[in-house]
Design an enzyme around this catalytic site. Structure first.
Site, PDB file in Angstrom:
ATOM      1  N   PHE A 111       1.041  -3.039  -2.068  1.00  0.00           N
ATOM      2  CA  PHE A 111       0.637  -3.521  -3.261  1.00  0.00           C
ATOM      3  C   PHE A 111       1.432  -4.776  -3.660  1.00  0.00           C
ATOM      4  O   PHE A 111       1.322  -5.842  -4.452  1.00  0.00           O
ATOM      5  CB  PHE A 111       0.397  -2.670  -4.594  1.00  0.00           C
ATOM      6  CG  PHE A 111       1.826  -2.310  -5.194  1.00  0.00           C
ATOM      7  CD1 PHE A 111       2.111  -2.933  -6.568  1.00  0.00           C
ATOM      8  CD2 PHE A 111       2.714  -1.320  -4.601  1.00  0.00           C
ATOM      9  CE1 PHE A 111       3.267  -2.393  -6.966  1.00  0.00           C
ATOM     10  CE2 PHE A 111       3.877  -0.974  -5.135  1.00  0.00           C
ATOM     11  CZ  PHE A 111       4.226  -1.568  -6.462  1.00  0.00           C
ATOM     12  N   LYS A 112       2.874  -4.496  -2.911  1.00  0.00           N
ATOM     13  CA  LYS A 112       3.801  -5.796  -3.548  1.00  0.00           C
ATOM     14  C   LYS A 112       3.438  -6.968  -2.892  1.00  0.00           C
ATOM     15  O   LYS A 112       3.679  -8.277  -3.436  1.00  0.00           O
ATOM     16  CB  LYS A 112       5.043  -5.432  -2.979  1.00  0.00           C
ATOM     17  CG  LYS A 112       5.697  -4.098  -3.473  1.00  0.00           C
ATOM     18  CD  LYS A 112       6.204  -3.885  -4.760  1.00  0.00           C
ATOM     19  CE  LYS A 112       6.697  -2.757  -5.063  1.00  0.00           C
ATOM     20  NZ  LYS A 112       7.882  -2.450  -4.533  1.00  0.00           N
ATOM     21  N   ASP A 113       2.437  -7.118  -1.943  1.00  0.00           N
ATOM     22  CA  ASP A 113       1.843  -8.472  -1.579  1.00  0.00           C
ATOM     23  C   ASP A 113       1.330  -9.124  -2.584  1.00  0.00           C
ATOM     24  O   ASP A 113       1.039 -10.438  -2.607  1.00  0.00           O
ATOM     25  CB  ASP A 113       0.858  -8.018  -0.152  1.00  0.00           C
ATOM     26  CG  ASP A 113       1.534  -7.709   0.872  1.00  0.00           C
ATOM     27  OD1 ASP A 113       2.722  -8.029   1.443  1.00  0.00           O
ATOM     28  OD2 ASP A 113       1.065  -6.788   1.576  1.00  0.00           O
ATOM     29  N   LEU A 116       3.972 -11.065  -4.374  1.00  0.00           N
ATOM     30  CA  LEU A 116       4.774 -11.545  -3.720  1.00  0.00           C
ATOM     31  C   LEU A 116       4.565 -12.574  -2.483  1.00  0.00           C
ATOM     32  O   LEU A 116       5.115 -13.737  -2.195  1.00  0.00           O
ATOM     33  CB  LEU A 116       5.898 -10.665  -2.717  1.00  0.00           C
ATOM     34  CG  LEU A 116       6.812  -9.780  -3.630  1.00  0.00           C
ATOM     35  CD1 LEU A 116       7.373  -8.740  -2.762  1.00  0.00           C
ATOM     36  CD2 LEU A 116       7.800 -10.764  -4.254  1.00  0.00           C
ATOM     37  N   THR A 144       8.931  -3.671  -1.143  1.00  0.00           N
ATOM     38  CA  THR A 144       9.234  -5.213  -1.671  1.00  0.00           C
ATOM     39  C   THR A 144       9.912  -5.737  -0.621  1.00  0.00           C
ATOM     40  O   THR A 144       9.525  -7.025  -0.663  1.00  0.00           O
ATOM     41  CB  THR A 144      10.071  -5.003  -2.955  1.00  0.00           C
ATOM     42  OG1 THR A 144       9.536  -4.256  -3.901  1.00  0.00           O
ATOM     43  CG2 THR A 144      10.711  -6.437  -3.337  1.00  0.00           C
TER      44      THR A 144
END
Length: 462
Positions: A111-113, A116, A144
């Site tokens: 989910f960090k994509d 980011l 992350t």
């Protein structure tokens, strides 16, 4: 829109200055000077937008005119063109009461994509427009780091250093970071826990002279751009159910360790998204659950779990929530954070606890409960959960009432945590992008867990 510090000692600054500052120079966290309020008509007008169109609408509220609309649209389109699903964050129905919001269709399967990819492109844009030096420093409990590296690897004008706790992330998470051989990437494996890595990051950013001398920029969720980007998928998921006539009494169940992802949901709620209940799912490192239940914020004994990205005792975004809990009173926040630094503990009065419990329900999932959820949902619904998503689903089973619909956030592809899934005898096939990692050489430096150890590496790298 301007941004201010939770501790009140930073003059209001614009969006670009806010993302470059990261951690506020007074040691606090940056928040919008006001939260945009959305009418029912505005929400309805957004209901059938694509993910990219919705992201552009929401970002525009917080960016104002600092980035021309055409440039902002290009940043959004470029960021989400890297996702494997045309919906970017699709919603999957599991049963009548449960849907899963799949946030793992980006390049690193986490989910960090979502945040980011955007932040990496935003940093490149700002660097080019302002001729700024961008030296990114971040810490990761697993996801992350890979997402941040993927967002900026090979980009001109940007260098990135990521700290991760040595031996305390999954093998796939480690490989995703350390098999990157770009010259602008440095991986430091720190002898300690993620909390040690996070403490070092915050203390180095709080050293304003060092921060400015080496042009340090933040990639962790202390950076407000991360929170704003994550807010989008709460709206998008809600609209997917609303379009099917299923939007009454929608809960969101959020696996969280650092309070960033669920704070994005809280921000969406404050903006006007009609969320019924925010379910805060933790694992055995359950400081946040204890705060919601008892009103005491105090780290316990660190425990390694099957959901390592949530193996966190000190949640860096918690201060943002305190700011709103105390009526945007920066003096109160400064006092509370000073108390936490001195005593390692914050206790809130009964009236504040009642407000917390009106905002959140919370449940700490034990290790075996996490594995039970994986095996049960795989057997009943032929749907494979990663262990973090399993915590969110297990918390839903405990806290969602009959007749309520819950959207559980799926924070990672199960292939990233095969070690846990194999414990229940479940076999899976790796996506080819992950399978290929095992044949690549690794590039990382193992270092001690002190500020000076990290500073020495940064001075040589930056």
């Amino acid at each position: 829109m301007e941004y201010i510090s939770t501790r009140g000692q930073v003059a209001p600054i614009g969006f670009i200055d806010a993302i470059l500052m990261g951690l506020a120079d007074d040691g606090g966290l940056l928040v919008p000077q006001h939260i945009p309020q959305l009418s029912a008509d505005m929400l309805k007008s957004w209901q059938r937008l694509s993910y990219q169109e919705l992201a552009l609408e929401i970002f525009t509220l917080f960016v104002n005119d600092e980035i021309p609309c055409a440039d902002l649209k290009r940043l959004v389109d470029d960021s989400y063109a890297t996702f494997r699903d045309e919906d970017v964050t699709p919603v999957r129905r599991i049963n009548n009461g449960l849907h899963v919001l799949e946030l793992f269709h980006g390049p690193t399967f986490a989910f960090k994509d979502v945040a980011l990819q955007f932040l990496g492109n935003l940093y490149q844009y700002v660097s080019g427009k302002t001729n700024s030096i961008i030296h990114i420093l971040g810490a990761t409990s697993g996801d992350t780091g890979a997402s941040a590296i993927e967002g900026v690897r090979g980009k001109a004008g940007i260098r990135i250093c990521i700290l991760h706790p040595h031996g305390k992330v999954s093998k796939v998470q480690e490989l995703q970071m350390t098999t990157v051989d770009d010259a602008n990437v440095l991986n430091l494996a720190v002898d300690g826990t993620f909390d040690d890595c996070q403490r070092i990051i915050k203390e180095l950013f709080a050293d304003v002279d060092f921060k400015h001398r080496y042009h340090l920029r933040a990639i962790n969720s202390i950076n407000i751009a991360r929170i704003l980007a994550q807010t989008v998928y709460y709206f998008y998921a809600y609209f997917q159910l609303a379009n099917k006539g299923q939007a009454d009494k929608v809960n969101f169940s959020v696996p969280t360790g650092n309070f960033g992802d669920i704070f994005a949901g809280y921000l969406a709620l404050k903006m006007g998204l009609p969320i019924n209940k925010l379910i805060l799912a933790t694992n055995e490192n359950n400081i946040l659950e204890r705060f919601v239940r008892e009103g005491v914020y105090e780290p316990g004994e660190f425990r390694g779990t099957y959901s390592p990205s949530m193996d966190i005792q000190v949640a860096s975004n918690f201060e943002r929530y305190l700011y709103y809990l105390y009526g945007e009173d920066s003096a109160a926040v400064t006092r509370l954070m000073g108390q936490f630094k001195a005593d390692g503990r914050i206790a809130i009065p009964a009236d504040k606890l009642a407000a917390v419990q009106a905002d959140f329900a919370a449940y700490g999932v034990q290790n075996e409960e996490c594995l039970d959820a994986i095996s049960d949902y795989h057997a009943k619904y032929d749907y494979l959960l990663d262990p973090h998503t399993a915590c969110g689903v297990a918390a839903t089973d405990k806290l969602a009432d009959d007749g309520e619909v819950t959207i559980a956030l799926s924070t990672a592809h199960p292939a990233k945590f095969d070690e846990a899934i194999r414990l229940r005898g479940i076999a899976q096939t790796y996506p080819p992008q992950i399978e290929a990692l095992f044949d690549k050489p690794q590039h990382q430096t193992v270092v001690g867990g002190t500020n000076d150890d990290i500073k020495d590496q940064l001075v040589k790298f930056f």
